[in-house]
Design a protein around this motif. Structure first.
Motif, PDB file in Angstrom:
ATOM      1  N   PRO A 195       0.808  -1.223   0.000  1.00 43.04           N
ATOM      2  CA  PRO A 195       0.000   0.000   0.000  1.00 43.04           C
ATOM      3  C   PRO A 195       0.839   1.270   0.000  1.00 43.04           C
ATOM      4  CG  PRO A 195       0.120  -0.898   2.209  1.00 43.04           C
ATOM      5  CD  PRO A 195       0.843  -1.877   1.321  1.00 43.04           C
ATOM      6  N   HIS A 196       2.157   1.135   0.075  1.00 40.31           N
ATOM      7  CA  HIS A 196       3.022   2.298   0.179  1.00 40.31           C
ATOM      8  C   HIS A 196       3.519   2.716  -1.214  1.00 40.31           C
ATOM      9  CE1 HIS A 196       3.047   1.499   4.456  1.00 40.31           C
ATOM     10  NE2 HIS A 196       3.511   0.287   4.227  1.00 40.31           N
ATOM     11  N   GLU A 197       3.133   3.892  -1.659  1.00 36.64           N
ATOM     12  CA  GLU A 197       3.631   4.428  -2.927  1.00 36.64           C
ATOM     13  C   GLU A 197       5.021   5.022  -2.696  1.00 36.64           C
ATOM     14  OE1 GLU A 197       2.557   7.893  -6.202  1.00 36.64           O
ATOM     15  OE2 GLU A 197       1.159   7.429  -4.581  1.00 36.64           O
ATOM     16  N   ALA A 198       5.977   4.672  -3.556  1.00 36.94           N
ATOM     17  CA  ALA A 198       7.363   5.104  -3.347  1.00 36.94           C
ATOM     18  C   ALA A 198       7.924   5.760  -4.595  1.00 36.94           C
ATOM     19  CB  ALA A 198       8.240   3.914  -2.951  1.00 36.94           C
ATOM     20  N   ALA A 199       8.852   6.690  -4.387  1.00 38.32           N
ATOM     21  CA  ALA A 199       9.616   7.312  -5.466  1.00 38.32           C
ATOM     22  C   ALA A 199      11.076   7.329  -5.056  1.00 38.32           C
ATOM     23  CB  ALA A 199       9.128   8.733  -5.731  1.00 38.32           C
ATOM     24  N   VAL A 200      11.966   7.077  -6.002  1.00 36.25           N
ATOM     25  CA  VAL A 200      13.404   7.105  -5.720  1.00 36.25           C
ATOM     26  C   VAL A 200      14.087   8.037  -6.711  1.00 36.25           C
ATOM     27  CG1 VAL A 200      13.447   4.776  -4.748  1.00 36.25           C
ATOM     28  CG2 VAL A 200      13.840   5.094  -7.188  1.00 36.25           C
ATOM     29  N   ARG A 201      15.180   8.637  -6.284  1.00 40.64           N
ATOM     30  CA  ARG A 201      15.972   9.510  -7.142  1.00 40.64           C
ATOM     31  C   ARG A 201      17.448   9.287  -6.836  1.00 40.64           C
ATOM     32  NH1 ARG A 201      11.634   9.874  -8.875  1.00 40.64           N
ATOM     33  NH2 ARG A 201      10.435  11.708  -9.514  1.00 40.64           N
ATOM     34  N   TYR A 202      18.273   9.444  -7.886  1.00 41.71           N
ATOM     35  CA  TYR A 202      19.725   9.390  -7.720  1.00 41.71           C
ATOM     36  C   TYR A 202      20.334  10.480  -8.574  1.00 41.71           C
ATOM     37  CZ  TYR A 202      24.555   8.014  -8.414  1.00 41.71           C
ATOM     38  OH  TYR A 202      25.914   8.024  -8.503  1.00 41.71           O
ATOM     39  N   ARG A 203      21.169  11.322  -7.984  1.00 43.70           N
ATOM     40  CA  ARG A 203      21.842  12.394  -8.710  1.00 43.70           C
ATOM     41  C   ARG A 203      23.341  12.284  -8.455  1.00 43.70           C
ATOM     42  NH1 ARG A 203      17.693  12.340 -10.616  1.00 43.70           N
ATOM     43  NH2 ARG A 203      16.162  14.002 -11.007  1.00 43.70           N
ATOM     44  N   PRO A 204      24.145  12.031  -9.507  1.00 45.16           N
ATOM     45  CA  PRO A 204      25.593  11.932  -9.319  1.00 45.16           C
ATOM     46  C   PRO A 204      26.209  13.301  -9.079  1.00 45.16           C
ATOM     47  CG  PRO A 204      25.063  11.791 -11.643  1.00 45.16           C
ATOM     48  CD  PRO A 204      23.742  11.816 -10.910  1.00 45.16           C
ATOM     49  N   ALA A 205      27.376  13.305  -8.460  1.00 44.02           N
ATOM     50  CA  ALA A 205      28.128  14.547  -8.289  1.00 44.02           C
ATOM     51  C   ALA A 205      28.549  15.064  -9.650  1.00 44.02           C
ATOM     52  CB  ALA A 205      29.355  14.303  -7.417  1.00 44.02           C
ATOM     53  N   VAL A 206      28.747  16.384  -9.734  1.00 48.98           N
ATOM     54  CA  VAL A 206      29.219  16.993 -10.968  1.00 48.98           C
ATOM     55  C   VAL A 206      30.575  16.396 -11.332  1.00 48.98           C
ATOM     56  CG1 VAL A 206      30.020  19.133 -12.029  1.00 48.98           C
ATOM     57  CG2 VAL A 206      27.971  19.133 -10.607  1.00 48.98           C
ATOM     58  N   GLY A 207      30.695  15.921 -12.587  1.00 45.99           N
ATOM     59  CA  GLY A 207      31.957  15.372 -13.057  1.00 45.99           C
ATOM     60  C   GLY A 207      32.183  13.924 -12.708  1.00 45.99           C
ATOM     61  N   ALA A 208      31.187  13.290 -12.022  1.00 50.14           N
ATOM     62  CA  ALA A 208      31.377  11.891 -11.661  1.00 50.14           C
ATOM     63  C   ALA A 208      31.056  10.987 -12.834  1.00 50.14           C
ATOM     64  CB  ALA A 208      30.486  11.530 -10.467  1.00 50.14           C
ATOM     65  N   LEU A 209      31.325   9.675 -12.656  1.00 46.16           N
ATOM     66  CA  LEU A 209      31.070   8.685 -13.699  1.00 46.16           C
ATOM     67  C   LEU A 209      29.613   8.232 -13.704  1.00 46.16           C
ATOM     68  CD1 LEU A 209      34.130   6.282 -13.486  1.00 46.16           C
ATOM     69  CD2 LEU A 209      33.442   7.626 -15.471  1.00 46.16           C
ATOM     70  N   ASN A 210      28.727   8.942 -12.982  1.00 47.61           N
ATOM     71  CA  ASN A 210      27.335   8.555 -12.843  1.00 47.61           C
ATOM     72  C   ASN A 210      27.145   7.335 -11.957  1.00 47.61           C
ATOM     73  OD1 ASN A 210      26.411  10.631 -14.381  1.00 47.61           O
ATOM     74  ND2 ASN A 210      26.246   9.461 -16.265  1.00 47.61           N
ATOM     75  N   VAL A 211      28.154   6.977 -11.195  1.00 44.84           N
ATOM     76  CA  VAL A 211      28.004   5.898 -10.230  1.00 44.84           C
ATOM     77  C   VAL A 211      28.894   6.191  -9.038  1.00 44.84           C
ATOM     78  CG1 VAL A 211      29.836   4.415 -11.102  1.00 44.84           C
ATOM     79  CG2 VAL A 211      27.850   3.386 -10.010  1.00 44.84           C
ATOM     80  N   CYS A 212      28.471   5.760  -7.870  1.00 40.67           N
ATOM     81  CA  CYS A 212      29.233   6.119  -6.674  1.00 40.67           C
ATOM     82  C   CYS A 212      28.868   5.154  -5.561  1.00 40.67           C
ATOM     83  CB  CYS A 212      28.910   7.543  -6.263  1.00 40.67           C
ATOM     84  SG  CYS A 212      27.194   7.702  -5.749  1.00 40.67           S
ATOM     85  N   GLY A 213      29.060   5.589  -4.318  1.00 43.12           N
ATOM     86  CA  GLY A 213      28.796   4.724  -3.181  1.00 43.12           C
ATOM     87  C   GLY A 213      27.459   4.942  -2.522  1.00 43.12           C
ATOM     88  N   ASP A 214      26.604   5.820  -3.049  1.00 42.23           N
ATOM     89  CA  ASP A 214      25.281   6.032  -2.467  1.00 42.23           C
ATOM     90  C   ASP A 214      24.322   4.947  -2.953  1.00 42.23           C
ATOM     91  OD1 ASP A 214      26.594   8.325  -1.749  1.00 42.23           O
ATOM     92  OD2 ASP A 214      24.891   9.641  -2.103  1.00 42.23           O
ATOM     93  N   TRP A 215      23.439   4.486  -2.066  1.00 42.64           N
ATOM     94  CA  TRP A 215      22.447   3.505  -2.501  1.00 42.64           C
ATOM     95  C   TRP A 215      21.154   3.661  -1.725  1.00 42.64           C
ATOM     96  CZ3 TRP A 215      25.662   1.519   1.443  1.00 42.64           C
ATOM     97  CH2 TRP A 215      25.035   0.766   2.450  1.00 42.64           C
ATOM     98  N   TYR A 216      20.111   3.070  -2.265  1.00 34.10           N
ATOM     99  CA  TYR A 216      18.824   2.956  -1.582  1.00 34.10           C
ATOM    100  C   TYR A 216      18.307   1.539  -1.770  1.00 34.10           C
ATOM    101  CZ  TYR A 216      17.300   3.866  -6.385  1.00 34.10           C
ATOM    102  OH  TYR A 216      17.148   3.827  -7.756  1.00 34.10           O
ATOM    103  N   ASP A 217      17.362   1.141  -0.926  1.00 32.49           N
ATOM    104  CA  ASP A 217      16.799  -0.198  -1.063  1.00 32.49           C
ATOM    105  C   ASP A 217      15.438  -0.241  -0.371  1.00 32.49           C
ATOM    106  OD1 ASP A 217      16.745  -2.773  -1.986  1.00 32.49           O
ATOM    107  OD2 ASP A 217      17.901  -3.617  -0.331  1.00 32.49           O
ATOM    108  N   LEU A 218      14.531  -1.011  -0.952  1.00 34.64           N
ATOM    109  CA  LEU A 218      13.221  -1.277  -0.360  1.00 34.64           C
ATOM    110  C   LEU A 218      13.024  -2.782  -0.356  1.00 34.64           C
ATOM    111  CD1 LEU A 218      12.796   1.370  -2.524  1.00 34.64           C
ATOM    112  CD2 LEU A 218      10.747   1.524  -1.113  1.00 34.64           C
TER     113      LEU A 218
END
Length: 409
Positions: A195-218
């Motif tokens: 019943p829980h509606e969820a939204a996720v977002r990921y924004r890389p740092a400027v100049g990064a490779l679009n991947v890093c150590g931040d994560w989320y999980d449900l």
């Protein structure tokens, strides 16, 4: 003391050396005075025009490759968001006063990105060193014997440098492909969350490779309950992403068998001691019990989740905070706390890129988050996630990555 008012347009035009600005489509947006003077073109002849319409390649030189090499370099900058230094280049220019007469020129170009508010390349800075006179002075104008020898040596060195640059570019492209694949695999869109509606977002740092150590999980739990977590591994790039992937998977498994979030983080902390690069990782985990309307949580050195109630009040989940993973020499039980929620509330978990700014106290960032949540509290999770990013992230991007989960309870 009053800060000086700087006319940056005037500064740009007065810059020494040839500098031009082009759009990602390689259309001239501006050029400084030295560029106009040394290229023999007026501002009106440049602005709004495609670069190779203004400076076509010499049709009398079948071996000319300057246009292709320059175009490829600029498009690499647009694609990768990183600076590209070109090898020494011969690029003849048609005399604007004598159509059909081509003047020999040698250039040493560097192309660099200017990022827009969305993190994409908005402009390409094209900086050029004119070295024609140096070559003529050292080798003799007109292509005498010394001139031909010097030109051959320069081209040999230039081609060697170009080959090195090409190998580096290919290696970077492969690394970027791996990074994007890792990001897609490890940070997927959320599946069904009951019943829980969820939204996720990921924004890389400027100049990064679009991947890093931040994560989320449900993680789905029995009886329509849910575990929600975010974490942040120190560092950027593939090494941080690999550590992140291992920790995310381990925590997902631990949440399914643990009695609560504190026990899940205890297991993750023990596991982190054997994962390279996992030291000082921060993470927060929440268990949401739908029947009792209760959130149980535990935090390992991470910024506190925020619960915005239907009336606009914001509560930060900051009553069960402990050091980051593997930060203590001995293993100790972790704390956990709980609070009740009203149906229709919004729970927000995030990484520090959303709130922290250099030279600013974290309480200032938390206050910004609280204010934004209060103003947008009635929005659906997708719209609320976008509003938070708009309100809290600088238009120029940040030097840290941001992961965000918004959940309607």
């Amino acid at each position: 003391m009053t800060e000086p008012q700087i006319d940056y347009a005037a500064v740009f035009r007065a810059l020494p050396g040839m500098v031009a600005l082009l759009t990602p489509d390689l259309v001239y947006a501006d050029a400084n005075d030295d560029f106009l003077r040394l290229a023999g073109r007026t501002r009106e002849q440049l602005l709004g025009r495609y670069i190779f319409d203004v400076f076509p390649e010499n049709p009398n030189d079948p071996a000319a490759a300057g246009m292709r090499e320059t175009r490829d370099s600029m498009l690499r900058v647009v694609d990768t968001g990183e600076r590209d230094t070109m090898a020494l280049l011969r690029y003849d220019i048609e005399d604007p006063q004598r159509p059909g007469v081509w003047q020999e020129h040698y250039w040493s170009p560097v192309n660099a990105p200017v990022h827009g508010s969305d993190g994409r390349v908005a402009l390409v800075v094209h900086r050029v060193e004119e070295v024609t006179e140096l070559i003529h002075a050292r080798g003799g104008k007109g292509g005498g014997p010394r001139g031909r020898v010097l030109e051959a040596e320069l081209y040999t060195r230039a081609r060697e440098l170009q080959e090195v640059n090409e190998r580096l570019r290919r290696a970077h492209a492969r690394e970027r492909e791996v990074a994007l694949a890792l990001q897609a695999a490890m940070l997927p869109a959320p599946g069904p969350t009951g019943p829980h509606e969820a939204a996720v977002r990921y924004r890389p740092a400027v100049g990064a490779l679009n991947v890093c150590g931040d994560w989320y999980d449900l993680v789905d739990l029995p009886d329509d309950n849910l575990a929600v977590a975010v974490g942040d591994v120190v560092g950027h790039g593939l090494a941080a992403a690999c550590a992140m992937g291992q920790l995310r998977s381990a925590l997902s498994a631990a949440c399914r068998v643990a009695d609560g979030p504190a026990q899940a983080l205890e297991a993750l902390g023990l596991y982190a001691r054997f994962v390279e690069g996992a030291e000082a990782t921060t993470v927060v985990t929440t268990f949401i019990d739908r029947k009792s309307h209760t959130i149980t949580y535990s935090c390992a050195g991470h910024p506190p989740p925020a619960l915005v109630h239907p009336d606009g009040a914001v509560t930060f989940l900051d009553q069960a905070t402990d050091p980051p993973l593997a930060a203590r020499p001995e293993h100790l039980p972790r704390p956990q706390a709980h609070l009740t929620f009203t149906e229709g509330s919004r729970l927000v978990l995030y990484t520090d890129g959303l709130i922290e700014r250099r030279g600013e106290d974290i309480d200032t960032g938390l206050a910004r988050l609280s204010d934004s949540l209060t103003r947008h509290r009635h929005r659906a999770p997708e719209a609320l996630a976008d509003a938070l990013l708009t309100d809290l992230l600088p238009s120029t991007g940040t030097t840290d990555d941001t992961a965000l989960i918004v959940l309607r309870l």
